[in-house]
Scaffold this active site. Structure first.
Site, short mmCIF file in Angstrom:
data_model
loop_
_atom_site.label_atom_id
_atom_site.label_comp_id
_atom_site.label_asym_id
_atom_site.label_seq_id
_atom_site.Cartn_x
_atom_site.Cartn_y
_atom_site.Cartn_z
N GLY A 1 49.49 57.52 54.92
CA GLY A 1 50.20 58.78 54.80
C GLY A 1 51.62 58.74 55.34
N HIS B 1 55.87 53.91 49.30
CA HIS B 1 54.52 54.24 48.84
C HIS B 1 54.56 54.69 47.37
CE1 HIS B 1 53.99 55.25 53.30
NE2 HIS B 1 53.09 54.31 53.10
N GLY C 1 52.27 46.53 49.55
CA GLY C 1 53.69 46.22 49.70
C GLY C 1 53.95 44.93 50.46
N ARG D 1 56.90 54.84 60.24
CA ARG D 1 57.31 54.84 61.66
C ARG D 1 58.79 55.16 61.84
NH1 ARG D 1 53.19 50.90 61.68
NH2 ARG D 1 51.57 51.30 63.24
P1 AMP Z 1 51.11 52.19 55.32
O1 AMP Z 1 50.96 53.63 54.91
O2 AMP Z 1 52.32 51.93 56.14
O3 AMP Z 1 49.86 51.59 55.83
O4 AMP Z 1 51.43 51.42 53.96
C1 AMP Z 1 50.63 51.57 52.82
C2 AMP Z 1 51.08 50.58 51.78
O5 AMP Z 1 52.44 50.82 51.47
C3 AMP Z 1 50.99 49.12 52.27
O6 AMP Z 1 50.57 48.31 51.20
C4 AMP Z 1 52.42 48.83 52.66
O7 AMP Z 1 52.75 47.48 52.59
C5 AMP Z 1 53.17 49.63 51.61
N1 AMP Z 1 54.52 49.90 52.07
C6 AMP Z 1 54.90 50.44 53.26
N2 AMP Z 1 56.25 50.48 53.33
C7 AMP Z 1 56.72 49.96 52.18
C8 AMP Z 1 58.02 49.72 51.66
N3 AMP Z 1 59.12 50.02 52.34
N4 AMP Z 1 58.13 49.15 50.45
C9 AMP Z 1 57.02 48.81 49.73
N5 AMP Z 1 55.77 49.02 50.16
C10 AMP Z 1 55.62 49.57 51.37
#
Ligand code: AMP
Length: 279
Positions: A31, A37, A149, A189
């Site tokens: 989230g 995302h 990502g 973050r």
């Molecule tokens: P998170 O919500 O941070 O756990 O991320 C969920 C998904 O989004 C994971 O596969 C991350 O690698 C991807 N993600 C987070 N930040 C980015 C970004 N800046 N560019 C591409 N994918 C991202």
């Protein structure tokens, strides 16, 4: 967009879709959604008929309880963004829905050296938590493809390994890192950074770019030392600055013929940021 909070509702819905011949794409998130995302949602829409996004701040992957408590939550805005992005299903489980057995670890995945390197060494237990929640989500959703990502490079390798270990048939599709115009990698973050810290945080990408400019050096030690020095001078407390073989994530000491990856994890105030560049 359908929103499900319970796994049985989600599974029922998806099994009908599967029977109707639809391919399922899955985008797992925690989230506080940003354009990174949404880029994954767009990718999933391109490749599959029905896109499922999960939002679940997974307690078992946080080695730092403060980081878990302070993890941003913006469900109302996230829902709007997902609708606008054309996402089909949002899975929004509670902790008890995902962990009816409790949070204490019951399983252990063999991720080999991947678990003790880099993020693994600074965040003990983190990848077991990622493995545990991803295994559960993958079994519930049974996607044809899962979209993640490159921003979380090591996590992608862990999920690839998880798919091998479990034999689950999903294919992993990795998307490039979405960045702000400043070069800062988008991250949930980042919301915790002050305006000034956000400006300082752009240094991470600048330092990664500096490392890539030394691609063909025979000895990377001075490059890593200078990169670390620049981060510290900018006010960061680095956990690591590393250069690795992009295929294995094993450290390298100088140029190799194949793809390389430069990775940084560093704290700015209370916020720990990670980023990487494959080159
Ligand atoms: P998170 O919500 O941070 O756990 O991320 C969920 C998904 O989004 C994971 O596969 C991350 O690698 C991807 N993600 C987070 N930040 C980015 C970004 N800046 N560019 C591409 N994918 C991202």
């Amino acid at each position: 967009m359908y929103v499900f909070k319970h796994a049985f509702e989600l599974k029922n819905y998806l099994s009908s879709a599967r029977q109707a011949g639809k391919s399922i794409g899955f985008v797992p998130t925690m989230g506080a959604l940003h354009d990174g995302h949404l880029q994954l949602i767009a990718q999933a829409r391109q490749h599959t008929d029905l896109v499922v996004c999960s939002i679940f701040v997974n307690p078992t992957q946080f080695n730092d309880p403060k980081d878990y408590e302070k993890y941003p939550s913006t469900i109302a805005q996230d829902t709007e963004k997902l609708v606008a992005a054309g996402n089909n299903v949002l899975f929004l489980p509670a902790v008890a829905e995902m962990y009816p057995e409790g949070l204490a670890s019951t399983s252990q995945y063999d991720f080999g050296y991947l678990e003790t390197l880099l993020e693994g060494s600074y965040r003990p237990g983190h990848f077991q938590g990622v493995g545990r929640v991803m295994h559960k989500l993958l079994k519930m959703i049974m996607p044809h493809q899962v979209f993640m990502g490159q921003k979380d490079f090591q996590q992608c390798m862990i999920v690839k390994r998880l798919l091998e270990i479990t034999g689950l048939p999903a294919q992993l599709v990795i998307s490039p890192t979405t960045r702000e115009a400043s070069g800062l990698a988008m991250s949930s973050r980042n919301m915790r950074l002050s305006a000034e810290e956000r400006q300082t945080a752009t240094l991470i990408y600048q330092v990664l770019t500096y490392i890539t400019q030394h691609r063909s050096d025979i000895d990377y030690a001075p490059v890593v030392a200078e990169a670390t020095r620049r981060l510290v001078a900018g006010g960061f407390v680095p956990d690591y600055v590393a250069i690795a073989d992009a295929a294995t994530l094993l450290p390298i000491t100088g140029a190799i013929p194949g793809k390389q990856v430069a990775l940084i994890a560093a704290k700015l105030g209370e916020v720990r940021l990670i980023d990487n560049v494959v080159y």
